[in-house]
Write a protein that holds these residues in place. Sequence first.
Motif, mmCIF file in Angstrom:
data_model
loop_
_atom_site.group_PDB
_atom_site.id
_atom_site.type_symbol
_atom_site.label_atom_id
_atom_site.label_comp_id
_atom_site.label_asym_id
_atom_site.label_seq_id
_atom_site.Cartn_x
_atom_site.Cartn_y
_atom_site.Cartn_z
ATOM 1 N N VAL A 122 -8.436 -3.661 6.962
ATOM 2 C CA VAL A 122 -8.321 -2.210 7.083
ATOM 3 C C VAL A 122 -7.159 -1.817 7.993
ATOM 4 O O VAL A 122 -6.474 -0.808 7.743
ATOM 5 N N ASN A 123 -6.878 -2.607 9.041
ATOM 6 C CA ASN A 123 -5.760 -2.269 9.923
ATOM 7 C C ASN A 123 -4.428 -2.374 9.197
ATOM 8 O O ASN A 123 -3.522 -1.565 9.400
ATOM 9 N N ARG A 124 -4.308 -3.379 8.335
ATOM 10 C CA ARG A 124 -3.069 -3.526 7.578
ATOM 11 C C ARG A 124 -2.908 -2.392 6.576
ATOM 12 O O ARG A 124 -1.794 -1.897 6.354
ATOM 13 N N MET A 125 -4.008 -1.950 5.957
ATOM 14 C CA MET A 125 -3.942 -0.793 5.056
ATOM 15 C C MET A 125 -3.408 0.435 5.784
ATOM 16 O O MET A 125 -2.517 1.140 5.285
ATOM 17 N N CYS A 126 -3.981 0.680 6.965
ATOM 18 C CA CYS A 126 -3.570 1.865 7.739
ATOM 19 C C CYS A 126 -2.098 1.792 8.112
ATOM 20 O O CYS A 126 -1.368 2.790 7.986
ATOM 21 N N GLU A 127 -1.645 0.627 8.576
ATOM 22 C CA GLU A 127 -0.251 0.482 8.977
ATOM 23 C C GLU A 127 0.692 0.689 7.791
ATOM 24 O O GLU A 127 1.741 1.322 7.925
ATOM 25 N N TYR A 128 0.306 0.173 6.624
ATOM 26 C CA TYR A 128 1.155 0.282 5.430
ATOM 27 C C TYR A 128 1.304 1.746 5.005
ATOM 28 O O TYR A 128 2.430 2.227 4.782
ATOM 29 N N LEU A 129 0.187 2.461 4.904
ATOM 30 C CA LEU A 129 0.246 3.856 4.474
ATOM 31 C C LEU A 129 0.928 4.729 5.523
ATOM 32 O O LEU A 129 1.745 5.592 5.187
ATOM 33 N N HIS A 130 0.598 4.499 6.780
ATOM 34 C CA HIS A 130 1.203 5.313 7.844
ATOM 35 C C HIS A 130 2.716 5.149 7.870
ATOM 36 O O HIS A 130 3.464 6.132 7.943
ATOM 37 N N ALA A 131 3.191 3.914 7.805
ATOM 38 C CA ALA A 131 4.632 3.669 7.869
ATOM 39 C C ALA A 131 5.358 4.317 6.700
ATOM 40 O O ALA A 131 6.431 4.919 6.869
ATOM 41 N N THR A 158 0.083 15.180 9.050
ATOM 42 C CA THR A 158 -0.583 16.478 9.020
ATOM 43 C C THR A 158 -1.278 16.695 7.680
ATOM 44 O O THR A 158 -1.098 15.942 6.719
ATOM 45 N N TYR A 159 -2.099 17.764 7.639
ATOM 46 C CA TYR A 159 -2.761 18.115 6.378
ATOM 47 C C TYR A 159 -1.743 18.457 5.294
ATOM 48 O O TYR A 159 -1.961 18.172 4.106
ATOM 49 N N GLU A 160 -0.627 19.094 5.686
ATOM 50 C CA GLU A 160 0.397 19.435 4.690
ATOM 51 C C GLU A 160 0.922 18.192 3.983
ATOM 52 O O GLU A 160 1.146 18.198 2.768
ATOM 53 N N MET A 161 1.129 17.118 4.738
ATOM 54 C CA MET A 161 1.622 15.870 4.131
ATOM 55 C C MET A 161 0.590 15.293 3.171
ATOM 56 O O MET A 161 0.937 14.863 2.050
ATOM 57 N N LEU A 162 -0.686 15.277 3.586
ATOM 58 C CA LEU A 162 -1.734 14.717 2.732
ATOM 59 C C LEU A 162 -1.886 15.524 1.443
ATOM 60 O O LEU A 162 -2.177 14.968 0.383
ATOM 61 N N LYS A 163 -1.696 16.852 1.523
ATOM 62 C CA LYS A 163 -1.849 17.692 0.336
ATOM 63 C C LYS A 163 -0.770 17.431 -0.702
ATOM 64 O O LYS A 163 -0.974 17.716 -1.893
ATOM 65 N N HIS A 164 0.380 16.902 -0.275
ATOM 66 C CA HIS A 164 1.506 16.735 -1.199
ATOM 67 C C HIS A 164 1.789 15.268 -1.522
ATOM 68 O O HIS A 164 2.875 14.941 -2.006
ATOM 69 N N LEU A 165 0.827 14.384 -1.275
ATOM 70 C CA LEU A 165 1.009 12.980 -1.655
ATOM 71 C C LEU A 165 0.952 12.845 -3.172
ATOM 72 O O LEU A 165 0.248 13.581 -3.860
ATOM 73 N N GLY A 166 1.682 11.867 -3.687
ATOM 74 C CA GLY A 166 1.707 11.624 -5.122
ATOM 75 C C GLY A 166 0.498 10.830 -5.589
ATOM 76 O O GLY A 166 -0.318 10.351 -4.792
ATOM 77 N N PRO A 167 0.362 10.647 -6.911
ATOM 78 C CA PRO A 167 -0.816 9.947 -7.456
ATOM 79 C C PRO A 167 -0.919 8.491 -7.005
ATOM 80 O O PRO A 167 -2.018 7.996 -6.754
ATOM 81 N N ALA A 168 0.208 7.786 -6.905
ATOM 82 C CA ALA A 168 0.160 6.377 -6.496
ATOM 83 C C ALA A 168 -0.341 6.238 -5.063
ATOM 84 O O ALA A 168 -1.207 5.405 -4.761
ATOM 85 N N THR A 169 0.181 7.067 -4.159
ATOM 86 C CA THR A 169 -0.247 6.997 -2.758
ATOM 87 C C THR A 169 -1.684 7.447 -2.601
ATOM 88 O O THR A 169 -2.447 6.860 -1.823
ATOM 89 N N ASN A 170 -2.102 8.476 -3.344
ATOM 90 C CA ASN A 170 -3.492 8.939 -3.251
ATOM 91 C C ASN A 170 -4.474 7.883 -3.727
ATOM 92 O O ASN A 170 -5.569 7.751 -3.175
ATOM 93 N N SER A 171 -4.090 7.104 -4.731
ATOM 94 C CA SER A 171 -4.988 6.049 -5.216
ATOM 95 C C SER A 171 -5.173 4.964 -4.161
ATOM 96 O O SER A 171 -6.275 4.427 -3.993
ATOM 97 N N LEU A 172 -4.100 4.638 -3.411
ATOM 98 C CA LEU A 172 -4.231 3.653 -2.333
ATOM 99 C C LEU A 172 -5.023 4.229 -1.165
ATOM 100 O O LEU A 172 -5.846 3.532 -0.550
ATOM 101 N N LEU A 173 -4.790 5.501 -0.843
ATOM 102 C CA LEU A 173 -5.502 6.135 0.258
ATOM 103 C C LEU A 173 -6.994 6.208 -0.038
ATOM 104 O O LEU A 173 -7.833 6.052 0.867
#
Length: 560
Positions: free
Chosen positions: A277-286, A541-556
């Motif tokens: 889970v830590n690696r997942m968080c680091e990958y998405l955050h970066a 921020t919430y603004e960033m999460l609202k505008h994520l694409g489909p590929a990133t949302n599936s990983l999140l």
Amino acid sequence: MFVSFGGVVDTHLHPKQMHYLAKRPSNYTVFSSPLDTSQHVRSSGGISLFIKNPLASHVHTYTSHSSRLLSVDLYFKGNVKLRVFIVYIRPTSDQALHDVTIDLLIQALSDAKRFGFHHVVCGDFNMHLDQFYHIFFNQPQMASKRVHRLFNFLLSHGYVDFTPVNFSDSLGTYHRTGITSRIDYVWSCSLFKSYLLTAVIHDVCDTSFSDHNPIVTYYDRSLLFSSIKLAHARQLKRRSQRIFLFDSVTPLQWDEFSTHVDQLCNMLPSTFASWHVNRMCEYLHANIIAGVNATLPARTIGNDHTPKLPKDLETLLQHYHFLNRVLHSIRLLRKYLHTFSSSHDRKWLLHLVRLNNIFSLYKSSFPIIPLLPSILSSCQPDNFNNLFRILSQVSKSLRGLHLLKEKEFQDFSIQTYVENRDLNFDTDISFFINSALSRSHRRIVLDHIFIDHPITPRLLMDPKDISDAVVNHFQSAVFIKSTPPLHISELPDRWRSEYLPIDTVSPDIYSSLSSPPSLEEWLFTVSSMPNGKAPGPSMITYEMLKHLGPATNSLLLLLI
């Protein structure tokens, strides 16, 4: 796996041999201790610490205390000092080397604490902590004996061994001939407690590489990198932070952000799901932060300002200052018309988005919503006179609104302060007198502590020792079993009845809560979140999460 520090022990290798082997991981620097050639080959030791190159540049010095104990000092801007120990303690079959290494380690840890280092010690201890916990909590006289002096020193001085989550069938780090035990540890000093995240034991039994399973402990890197940022700001005689101008972001820029982040998050979902889970968080955050930095407008502001105005008034003041900056640039163009270029048109497109947002937000303050040109070059024929007149009128309207709101806030603050004074006079006369006389808050300070230990009583005078002793007292005042109950039936009668399910409540009401959320539920939840909220340490921020694409949302969604 992103490992910043990695230690290996009992290598029986000279430093030159280890440096040669260390060329394979090219992005690490290795620090090794010399072998003890006076001992038998099985007791010659040999330990090494691998540090990732971005952090290795902060190494100030390293000390080989012996062939079984090595420390590396890293200095970071902001007066943050980190000392990493790696140790190999021989089994008790070699009692002399066993005792010498323990005494050396205790002395080295005491020095690190005395000099104010954040420090960590890791390695093969060849001792069983689980067997000592019961003695430490229930038999203090036995715990203080020389045979237990290392674990007693670590636990008494606030060190933490973060019990890891295990990927194998048992919580063991050593395995041989069907015997599994836990003799390898990563101990963190009390200063590091708040930065611990989690730890993992990785199962390498099938690789036949070693009879030890490696432990990976994760820390929050904000200790190092936030101090570097603040120190760099102080070095430049300023303190600043970077904020993103969401009011000025166009729909096209949001589309670019979504596409850019999706291109960065190109990992297969099956591979991503297998990560820790830590690696997942680091990958998405970066990748999200990289996408924001690459596509969205931002500016640098001072971060040492403490807001004294309400959010809506401060926002109004920011919009008013922005409008005056735009007005000033138009004034300069009127005076020096020959300086106009295509760059002014590009900047105007960004300004236009925020100006329209301002008109929409404060439309009740304008008799008529102003109409602005979509291209700045279209205002050249009249020397920008009409645009200057429109923006001047808007600036005057915002200035009047600001003065009105500021006066209302001042009146409200005065009235609130008076009402609180009156209330305190009736309910808390002591607080009223302190406030009226402007008395500062006083508190009790522990300047010395006497530890009434049956064997080794101590008087503590050092503020750090006093703080550690207070924390240790409240952590160990109530006995905690080393093996917590695995089932509700094992609880005492007093608590079993409290945790039993209520008969009148159907257990089916929790069925939907335990099922993972769908993508639609996640997107609906995010879309309902408010804008303009301050982000946490992740800066997402919430603004960033609202505008994520489909590929990133599936990983999140897999992470959630």
